[in-house]
Design an enzyme around this catalytic site. Structure first.
Site, PDB file in Angstrom:
ATOM      1  N   CYS A 115       0.784  -1.198   0.074  1.00  0.00           N
ATOM      2  CA  CYS A 115       0.116   0.120   0.018  1.00  0.00           C
ATOM      3  C   CYS A 115       0.928   1.208   0.050  1.00  0.00           C
ATOM      4  CB  CYS A 115      -1.087  -0.162   1.314  1.00  0.00           C
ATOM      5  SG  CYS A 115      -2.269   1.256   1.389  1.00  0.00           S
ATOM      6  N   ASP A 162      -8.283  -3.852  -8.307  1.00  0.00           N
ATOM      7  CA  ASP A 162      -7.926  -2.558  -7.188  1.00  0.00           C
ATOM      8  C   ASP A 162      -8.538  -1.389  -7.573  1.00  0.00           C
ATOM      9  OD1 ASP A 162      -6.813  -0.740  -5.860  1.00  0.00           O
ATOM     10  OD2 ASP A 162      -4.961  -1.960  -5.677  1.00  0.00           O
ATOM     11  N   HIS A 190      -7.335  -4.171  -3.686  1.00  0.00           N
ATOM     12  CA  HIS A 190      -6.413  -3.500  -3.226  1.00  0.00           C
ATOM     13  C   HIS A 190      -6.177  -4.321  -1.665  1.00  0.00           C
ATOM     14  CE1 HIS A 190      -3.557  -0.291  -2.146  1.00  0.00           C
ATOM     15  NE2 HIS A 190      -4.189  -0.207  -1.077  1.00  0.00           N
TER      16      HIS A 190
END
Length: 221
Positions: A115, A162, A190
């Site tokens: 991330c 995502d 994600h």
């Protein structure tokens, strides 16, 4: 299981980091957090990577704003993580990851991030010479920094579903850096590597982990 240690960045900033693995391990990894702090998930990731024979350090980047931050994955946690991240500039983050790398010296050391940490791993590759290999998992800021040139081998991982990282961004990275292996996982969103999130995808996580370990085994020599 690891322990929290204290590190000092080149600017004099004192911060915590989670350290795991055999102190005599031949290779090192800096593991970079998501926007949720060095929480239970990140410590589990560190312990898992340490189990493959690495000495691992995960710097608590939020210590520049508030010490001891550990967030969950609710929408409120997301907003708090974004707010904590906002005032921390990239130069400060680089100093922290370089301090983590220095704690692992003289081992050949790689960096892997998830991330926010995926983007930081990219910056570690392009703006630092502290790492011999870098891996980013679903780093949302990599596309914006794709014109930068890595100083070490890089591997990238993205989920096809995502919603925060359009596939157009991934294709732009691939077009700018055809030399970089970029993997896209169908059906994965994600955070597919985080077991604490609804988006966890066990199969994508397993494959990405296998590829990451093989990449580090090749380059951290």
């Amino acid at each position: 299981m690891g322990e929290m240690i204290e590190l000092t960045a080149s600017c004099g900033h004192h911060f915590q980091a989670y350290s795991a693995g055999d102190a005599k391990a031949a290779r090192g990894l800096v593991v970079v957090q998501e926007i949720f702090g060095v929480n239970a998930h990140m410590r589990r990731v560190c312990d898992e990577l340490a189990g493959y024979g690495y000495r691992v350090v995960s710097p608590a980047l939020f210590d520049r704003v508030e010490r001891g931050v550990e967030l969950g994955y609710s929408e409120a946690d997301v907003q708090r993580g974004l707010a904590l991240r906002a005032p921390i500039d990239e130069a400060a983050v680089l100093r922290d990851i370089e301090a983590a790398a220095a704690a692992l010296a003289p081992r050949p050391t790689g960096i892997i991030g998830y991330c926010w940490g995926g983007t930081i791993a990219w910056l570690g590759a392009t703006r630092s010479h502290a790492f011999k290999a870098a891996i980013g998992w679903y780093g949302g800021g990599i596309a914006a920094a794709r014109e930068e040139t890595p100083h070490c081998p890089v591997q990238l991982h993205f989920g096809a579903e995502d919603k925060g990282i359009p596939l157009a961004d991934v294709e732009a990275i691939k077009a700018r850096h055809p030399e970089i292996p970029v993997y896209i996982y169908q059906g994965a969103g994600h955070g597919f590597g985080c077991e604490a999130r609804a988006s966890f995808n066990a199969r994508a996580n397993e494959i990405a982990l296998h590829r990451s370990l093989a990449f580090f085994a090749e380059h951290l020599i």
